[in-house]
Design a protein around this motif. Structure first.
Motif, PDB file in Angstrom:
ATOM      1  N   PHE A  94       0.837  -1.203   0.000  1.00 53.20           N
ATOM      2  CA  PHE A  94       0.000   0.000   0.000  1.00 53.20           C
ATOM      3  C   PHE A  94       0.871   1.251   0.000  1.00 53.20           C
ATOM      4  N   HIS A  95       2.024   1.170   0.637  1.00 50.78           N
ATOM      5  CA  HIS A  95       2.871   2.355   0.780  1.00 50.78           C
ATOM      6  C   HIS A  95       3.722   2.644  -0.449  1.00 50.78           C
ATOM      7  N   PHE A  96       3.522   1.893  -1.554  1.00 54.03           N
ATOM      8  CA  PHE A  96       4.060   2.346  -2.834  1.00 54.03           C
ATOM      9  C   PHE A  96       3.539   3.750  -3.137  1.00 54.03           C
ATOM     10  N   HIS A  97       2.282   4.037  -2.773  1.00 56.59           N
ATOM     11  CA  HIS A  97       1.710   5.362  -3.020  1.00 56.59           C
ATOM     12  C   HIS A  97       2.496   6.438  -2.278  1.00 56.59           C
ATOM     13  N   PHE A  98       2.804   6.189  -1.015  1.00 47.88           N
ATOM     14  CA  PHE A  98       3.583   7.131  -0.199  1.00 47.88           C
ATOM     15  C   PHE A  98       4.950   7.365  -0.842  1.00 47.88           C
ATOM     16  N   ALA A  99       5.590   6.258  -1.246  1.00 50.64           N
ATOM     17  CA  ALA A  99       6.931   6.358  -1.828  1.00 50.64           C
ATOM     18  C   ALA A  99       6.916   7.135  -3.139  1.00 50.64           C
ATOM     19  N   ARG A 100       5.868   6.981  -3.936  1.00 51.67           N
ATOM     20  CA  ARG A 100       5.788   7.724  -5.194  1.00 51.67           C
ATOM     21  C   ARG A 100       5.774   9.224  -4.950  1.00 51.67           C
ATOM     22  N   LEU A 101       5.044   9.650  -3.954  1.00 58.17           N
ATOM     23  CA  LEU A 101       4.962  11.087  -3.670  1.00 58.17           C
ATOM     24  C   LEU A 101       6.300  11.630  -3.188  1.00 58.17           C
ATOM     25  N   VAL A 102       7.038  10.837  -2.417  1.00 57.19           N
ATOM     26  CA  VAL A 102       8.385  11.256  -2.004  1.00 57.19           C
ATOM     27  C   VAL A 102       9.273  11.415  -3.232  1.00 57.19           C
ATOM     28  N   GLU A 103       9.182  10.467  -4.163  1.00 59.39           N
ATOM     29  CA  GLU A 103      10.039  10.531  -5.350  1.00 59.39           C
ATOM     30  C   GLU A 103       9.654  11.681  -6.274  1.00 59.39           C
ATOM     31  N   ILE A 104       8.389  12.049  -6.331  1.00 55.25           N
ATOM     32  CA  ILE A 104       8.006  13.222  -7.126  1.00 55.25           C
ATOM     33  C   ILE A 104       8.675  14.470  -6.568  1.00 55.25           C
ATOM     34  N   ILE A 105       8.656  14.605  -5.250  1.00 59.42           N
ATOM     35  CA  ILE A 105       9.330  15.748  -4.618  1.00 59.42           C
ATOM     36  C   ILE A 105      10.816  15.739  -4.957  1.00 59.42           C
ATOM     37  N   TYR A 106      11.440  14.557  -4.831  1.00 58.09           N
ATOM     38  CA  TYR A 106      12.864  14.446  -5.144  1.00 58.09           C
ATOM     39  C   TYR A 106      13.135  14.826  -6.601  1.00 58.09           C
ATOM     40  N   ALA A 107      12.318  14.311  -7.522  1.00 53.17           N
ATOM     41  CA  ALA A 107      12.551  14.562  -8.947  1.00 53.17           C
ATOM     42  C   ALA A 107      12.530  16.055  -9.255  1.00 53.17           C
ATOM     43  N   LEU A 108      11.585  16.773  -8.681  1.00 53.33           N
ATOM     44  CA  LEU A 108      11.497  18.210  -8.928  1.00 53.33           C
ATOM     45  C   LEU A 108      12.695  18.954  -8.354  1.00 53.33           C
ATOM     46  N   GLU A 109      13.108  18.587  -7.143  1.00 55.21           N
ATOM     47  CA  GLU A 109      14.287  19.235  -6.542  1.00 55.21           C
ATOM     48  C   GLU A 109      15.550  18.912  -7.333  1.00 55.21           C
ATOM     49  N   ARG A 110      15.689  17.670  -7.741  1.00 63.37           N
ATOM     50  CA  ARG A 110      16.908  17.247  -8.445  1.00 63.37           C
ATOM     51  C   ARG A 110      16.975  17.858  -9.839  1.00 63.37           C
ATOM     52  N   MET A 111      15.836  17.989 -10.508  1.00 66.03           N
ATOM     53  CA  MET A 111      15.843  18.636 -11.824  1.00 66.03           C
ATOM     54  C   MET A 111      16.320  20.082 -11.712  1.00 66.03           C
ATOM     55  N   LYS A 112      15.895  20.761 -10.661  1.00 65.77           N
ATOM     56  CA  LYS A 112      16.355  22.141 -10.470  1.00 65.77           C
ATOM     57  C   LYS A 112      17.864  22.181 -10.267  1.00 65.77           C
ATOM     58  N   GLU A 113      18.399  21.244  -9.478  1.00 67.02           N
ATOM     59  CA  GLU A 113      19.855  21.196  -9.282  1.00 67.02           C
ATOM     60  C   GLU A 113      20.580  21.001 -10.609  1.00 67.02           C
ATOM     61  N   LEU A 114      20.085  20.085 -11.426  1.00 67.63           N
ATOM     62  CA  LEU A 114      20.729  19.813 -12.710  1.00 67.63           C
ATOM     63  C   LEU A 114      20.666  21.029 -13.624  1.00 67.63           C
ATOM     64  N   LEU A 115      19.510  21.687 -13.664  1.00 70.14           N
ATOM     65  CA  LEU A 115      19.355  22.838 -14.553  1.00 70.14           C
ATOM     66  C   LEU A 115      20.110  24.063 -14.052  1.00 70.14           C
ATOM     67  N   ASP A 116      20.318  24.171 -12.751  1.00 67.49           N
ATOM     68  CA  ASP A 116      21.073  25.301 -12.195  1.00 67.49           C
ATOM     69  C   ASP A 116      22.573  25.186 -12.461  1.00 67.49           C
ATOM     70  N   ASN A 117      23.032  24.007 -12.772  1.00 66.23           N
ATOM     71  CA  ASN A 117      24.459  23.809 -13.064  1.00 66.23           C
ATOM     72  C   ASN A 117      24.777  24.430 -14.426  1.00 66.23           C
ATOM     73  N   PRO A 118      25.699  25.392 -14.502  1.00 71.30           N
ATOM     74  CA  PRO A 118      25.976  26.051 -15.789  1.00 71.30           C
ATOM     75  C   PRO A 118      26.472  25.093 -16.870  1.00 71.30           C
ATOM     76  N   HIS A 119      27.057  23.965 -16.484  1.00 75.80           N
ATOM     77  CA  HIS A 119      27.568  23.012 -17.472  1.00 75.80           C
ATOM     78  C   HIS A 119      26.455  22.290 -18.226  1.00 75.80           C
ATOM     79  N   ILE A 120      25.206  22.452 -17.758  1.00 80.95           N
ATOM     80  CA  ILE A 120      24.111  21.792 -18.451  1.00 80.95           C
ATOM     81  C   ILE A 120      23.940  22.353 -19.864  1.00 80.95           C
ATOM     82  N   LEU A 121      24.524  23.546 -20.125  1.00 85.82           N
ATOM     83  CA  LEU A 121      24.451  24.161 -21.452  1.00 85.82           C
ATOM     84  C   LEU A 121      25.638  23.808 -22.332  1.00 85.82           C
ATOM     85  N   ASP A 122      26.575  22.994 -21.831  1.00 86.43           N
ATOM     86  CA  ASP A 122      27.718  22.595 -22.660  1.00 86.43           C
ATOM     87  C   ASP A 122      27.228  21.920 -23.935  1.00 86.43           C
TER      88      ASP A 122
END
Length: 477
Positions: free
Chosen positions: A328-356
């Motif tokens: 049942f707690h797959f649902h809980f884990a999915r919501l945690v991972e959505i939060i992580y994905a959004l935070e991690r995408m921002k980290e990746l996009l904030d890195n200036p080397h992403i435009l290399d």
């Protein structure tokens, strides 16, 4: 004489399947089986194709998670090329993979499962869907649509289209991103994170209503398999295999991805076109394990982003000193991972080397065998190819995320059916709870129907008494 209850089709999942419940003479559930009924055979018809075609070809396995196959297939082709791709190319792949993780988790939670959670397992099946959810809680339904839209739009910005983008290729990606594209993606992330946090808080208020389901929805001891960073952190793109047991002890750690055959075996059964992977040293079926967001959060030492780590602490508080065991707690884990994905995408996009602009390594086939592994939304995905001297595929094996969970799904529906289903007083909500166990795993059956070996053909003849008896017993045959 016992009866068989057939739940056909299993609703609100991706693909085609049914469940059979076998009742004894007293009307009690004796056994249960989850049947994947479609056969596609990607592993076989890929043979003879030039290996550079494999990412685009295998992505056609699915319209929901094509990016997962692009990632695993491209990594297998990197192995065939014997190249290390440029760091920016790897990070751009990570970015698209996280966008897909977010949109797929949103589809599972909001569109497929939220109706059970908000409207109730016993609610009217005619309204137990996204439209019924929209009538009761318009904001939640709109949040789900918008969150998925954000993920799909980021995929489109990166790859040129939302479904089956051809941007991820052997050696990296086909083109870098511009400052304008980076700004467009960054602008959407705060809204997505706000929705994710709001949904997470709302869900925590709901789970107290489902204590019985939590106890009986696939709640049993298994192992957990996932990728892990070298530092022990949550990982979706690269890293190593980690396997924990039901008590949280590490069974295998830092296993190189190319050594998957040492820890994973595959079996087949006559009642399904889905393979049954298992932990090879433990044998079949004792080597049962689970993959996906539940396994990833049970296995990792940390997520690595602020809000996701705080949510991970709350996830672990569900079962304190041991891995969280209820499916049942797959649902809980999915919501945690959505939060992580959004935070991690921002980290990746904030890195200036992403435009290399150096985003692809080029070479010909320099190895005759390639293995690519990544974390799909539903769990660990493995692509394994062999080629000839002309670069043509001679053999392919795909171990699909949903397939890893096959043993656990079968055991889960049996546990739930034994507890909830009364063959002498059948109620629709009983059968919906059995289906809901499968929805916890968010199976992608189009991806998982890649059986090998000789598969049986089963033909059933039924007279009119085998048809639907009435509206209530619509599942009974």
């Amino acid at each position: 004489m016992g009866r068989t209850i057939k739940i056909d089709p299993v609703s609100r999942i991706e693909g085609h399947a049914h469940i059979t419940l076998h009742l004894d003479d007293d009307g009690n559930v004796d056994d249960a089986k989850f049947h994947l009924t479609q056969f596609r055979g990607f592993e076989k018809f890929c043979e003879g194709r030039p290996f550079p075609e494999m990412p685009a070809l295998t992505a056609r396995t699915c319209g929901i998670c094509p990016v997962s196959h692009l990632v695993a297939s491209s990594k297998a082709c990197d192995h065939l090329l014997s190249v290390t791709i440029p760091p920016t190319g790897a990070n751009l792949r990570r970015l698209m993979n996280l966008a897909q993780l977010m949109q797929s988790h949103a589809l599972s939670f909001f569109h497929l499962s939220s109706a059970d959670l908000l409207l109730g397992m016993d609610s009217n099946p005619k309204s137990r869907n996204i439209f019924g959810l929209l009538a009761v809680d318009p904001q939640l339904a709109k949040d789900g649509i918008r969150l998925r839209q954000i993920g799909q739009t980021i995929i489109e910005i990166l790859g040129g289209k939302k479904i089956h983008p051809g941007w991820m290729v052997p050696g990296g990606v086909s083109a870098p991103i511009t400052e304008e594209k980076r700004a467009e993606m960054l602008a959407m992330l705060p809204e997505g994170l706000e929705i994710a946090q709001r949904t997470f808080e709302s869900f925590k208020g709901l789970i107290g209503k489902f204590s019985e389901e939590i106890e009986h929805f696939g709640n049993f001891p298994t192992m957990y398999l996932s990728l892990i960073k070298p530092t022990g952190g949550l990982e979706h793109y690269d890293g190593y295999f980690r396997i924990k047991d039901a008590d949280g002890a590490i069974v295998e750690d830092m296993v190189p991805l190319e050594e998957y055959e040492r820890v994973i075996g595959e079996a087949v059964e006559p009642y399904s076109y889905m393979k049954f992977p298992y932990y090879l040293p433990a044998g079949y079926p004792e080597g049962i394990y689970r993959v996906g967001p539940l396994a990833r959060l049970n296995n990792c030492d940390f997520c690595g982003t602020k809000l996701a780590d705080a949510a991970l602490d709350e996830f672990r508080a569900l079962q304190h000193d041991r891995p969280v065991s209820s499916s049942f707690h797959f649902h809980f884990a999915r919501l945690v991972e959505i939060i992580y994905a959004l935070e991690r995408m921002k980290e990746l996009l904030d890195n200036p080397h992403i435009l290399d602009t150096r985003v692809r390594a080029r070479a010909r086939g320099n190895s005759d065998e390639g293995i690519g592994v990544a974390e799909a939304p539903r769990g660990t995905l493995i692509h394994h190819y062999k080629i000839d001297d002309d670069g043509l595929i001679t053999w392919a094996n795909l171990i699909i995320a949903t397939g890893h969970n096959n043993l656990a799904m079968n055991q889960g529906i049996k546990q739930a059916a034994k507890h909830f289903v009364d063959g002498n007083n059948m109620q629709e909500g009983m059968l919906n709870r059995v289906e809901a166990v499968i929805r916890c795993y968010d199976p992608c059956l189009s991806c998982a129907s890649h059986a090998f070996g000789q598969m049986p053909l089963r033909i059933e003849l039924q007279d009119s008494r085998g048809k639907v008896l009435d509206q209530l017993l619509r599942h009974v045959s």
